[in-house]
Design a protein around this motif. Structure first.
Motif, PDB file in Angstrom:
ATOM      1  N   UNK A  16      21.612  45.747  47.006  1.00  0.00           N
ATOM      2  CA  UNK A  16      22.209  45.583  45.595  1.00  0.00           C
ATOM      3  C   UNK A  16      22.691  44.212  44.697  1.00  0.00           C
ATOM      4  N   UNK A  17      23.364  44.945  43.762  1.00  0.00           N
ATOM      5  CA  UNK A  17      24.017  43.421  42.956  1.00  0.00           C
ATOM      6  C   UNK A  17      25.312  43.393  42.951  1.00  0.00           C
ATOM      7  N   UNK A  18      25.151  41.952  43.304  1.00  0.00           N
ATOM      8  CA  UNK A  18      26.999  41.996  42.806  1.00  0.00           C
ATOM      9  C   UNK A  18      27.022  40.315  42.025  1.00  0.00           C
ATOM     10  N   UNK A  19      28.309  40.307  40.529  1.00  0.00           N
ATOM     11  CA  UNK A  19      28.446  38.705  40.107  1.00  0.00           C
ATOM     12  C   UNK A  19      29.423  38.193  40.198  1.00  0.00           C
ATOM     13  N   UNK A  20      29.501  37.450  41.000  1.00  0.00           N
ATOM     14  CA  UNK A  20      30.421  36.680  41.320  1.00  0.00           C
ATOM     15  C   UNK A  20      31.384  35.505  40.406  1.00  0.00           C
ATOM     16  N   UNK A  21      33.037  35.483  39.860  1.00  0.00           N
ATOM     17  CA  UNK A  21      32.564  34.705  38.516  1.00  0.00           C
ATOM     18  C   UNK A  21      33.799  33.787  39.042  1.00  0.00           C
ATOM     19  N   UNK A  22      34.018  32.195  38.665  1.00  0.00           N
ATOM     20  CA  UNK A  22      34.913  31.696  39.041  1.00  0.00           C
ATOM     21  C   UNK A  22      35.306  30.947  37.390  1.00  0.00           C
ATOM     22  N   UNK A  23      36.558  31.239  37.803  1.00  0.00           N
ATOM     23  CA  UNK A  23      37.592  29.985  36.237  1.00  0.00           C
ATOM     24  C   UNK A  23      38.707  29.317  36.737  1.00  0.00           C
ATOM     25  N   UNK A  24      38.284  28.323  36.098  1.00  0.00           N
ATOM     26  CA  UNK A  24      39.014  26.712  36.330  1.00  0.00           C
ATOM     27  C   UNK A  24      40.081  26.695  35.188  1.00  0.00           C
ATOM     28  N   UNK A  25      41.084  27.903  35.008  1.00  0.00           N
ATOM     29  CA  UNK A  25      42.375  27.858  33.528  1.00  0.00           C
ATOM     30  C   UNK A  25      42.649  26.757  33.668  1.00  0.00           C
ATOM     31  N   UNK A  26      42.677  26.703  31.881  1.00  0.00           N
ATOM     32  CA  UNK A  26      42.822  25.949  31.340  1.00  0.00           C
ATOM     33  C   UNK A  26      42.242  24.467  31.871  1.00  0.00           C
ATOM     34  N   UNK A  27      40.928  24.933  32.037  1.00  0.00           N
ATOM     35  CA  UNK A  27      40.597  23.476  32.798  1.00  0.00           C
ATOM     36  C   UNK A  27      38.897  23.749  32.631  1.00  0.00           C
ATOM     37  N   UNK A  28      38.716  22.455  31.714  1.00  0.00           N
ATOM     38  CA  UNK A  28      36.910  22.956  31.814  1.00  0.00           C
ATOM     39  C   UNK A  28      36.363  21.404  32.612  1.00  0.00           C
ATOM     40  N   UNK A  29      35.463  21.974  33.183  1.00  0.00           N
ATOM     41  CA  UNK A  29      34.743  20.870  34.286  1.00  0.00           C
ATOM     42  C   UNK A  29      33.513  20.668  34.217  1.00  0.00           C
ATOM     43  N   UNK A  30      33.537  20.151  32.792  1.00  0.00           N
ATOM     44  CA  UNK A  30      32.482  20.436  31.740  1.00  0.00           C
ATOM     45  C   UNK A  30      31.147  19.220  32.489  1.00  0.00           C
ATOM     46  N   UNK A  31      32.179  18.288  32.829  1.00  0.00           N
ATOM     47  CA  UNK A  31      31.615  16.310  33.029  1.00  0.00           C
ATOM     48  C   UNK A  31      31.355  17.175  34.701  1.00  0.00           C
ATOM     49  N   UNK A  32      31.672  17.518  35.194  1.00  0.00           N
ATOM     50  CA  UNK A  32      31.487  17.543  36.576  1.00  0.00           C
ATOM     51  C   UNK A  32      30.092  19.066  37.423  1.00  0.00           C
ATOM     52  N   UNK A  33      30.662  18.855  38.648  1.00  0.00           N
ATOM     53  CA  UNK A  33      29.694  20.064  39.528  1.00  0.00           C
ATOM     54  C   UNK A  33      30.563  21.070  39.342  1.00  0.00           C
ATOM     55  N   UNK A  34      29.495  22.591  39.492  1.00  0.00           N
ATOM     56  CA  UNK A  34      30.819  23.426  40.006  1.00  0.00           C
ATOM     57  C   UNK A  34      29.428  24.087  41.057  1.00  0.00           C
ATOM     58  N   UNK A  35      30.230  24.700  42.123  1.00  0.00           N
ATOM     59  CA  UNK A  35      29.374  24.193  43.419  1.00  0.00           C
ATOM     60  C   UNK A  35      29.402  26.101  43.488  1.00  0.00           C
TER      61      UNK A  35
END
Length: 125
Positions: A16-35
């Motif tokens: 099967x498949x699943x899709x996980x989501x990760x939110x950073x409420x109110x903050x962007x991590x556009x300059x970083x790395x998300x793992x």
């Protein structure tokens, strides 16, 4: 303190498949790395995948390469982990984390600055 919130875990059958989501409420991590990391009972936390928003560069663990896809929204608020062809050995608590210091993707958990509380993924055979 930065809060990360994971969602999308569950119990599924192998294949099967699943899709996980990760939110950073109110903050962007556009300059970083998300793992994404995972930890099964009795095992150490292990690297799964990570994405650097700048350049949209991604890196995967060999165990998930070709089955999992990491992505993020253009603004850097959300990261996703699409998991296909799930196997029982994928069963673990999955965590998202952010590294604000590194330019290159690191696979060592201690490199990451902030963590979510995790979401359980259970794959039965």
């Amino acid at each position: 303190q930065v809060e990360l919130v994971e969602s999308g875990g569950g119990s599924v059958q192998a294949g099967s498949s699943l899709k996980l989501s990760c939110e950073a409420p109110g903050r962007t991590f556009k300059s970083g790395i998300m793992g994404w990391f995972r930890q099964a009972p009795g095992r150490e936390r292990e690297f799964v995948a990570a994405i650097r928003w700048s350049g949209s560069f991604a890196h995967y663990a060999d165990s998930v390469l070709g089955r999992f896809t990491i992505s993020g929204d253009s603004a850097g608020y959300w990261a996703y982990l699409q998991m296909n062809s799930l196997k029982p050995e994928d069963t673990a608590v999955y965590y998202c984390a952010v590294d604000l210091k590194s330019f290159y993707i690191e696979i060592t958990p201690t490199t990451y600055d902030y963590w979510g509380r995790g979401t359980q993924v259970t794959v039965s055979s």
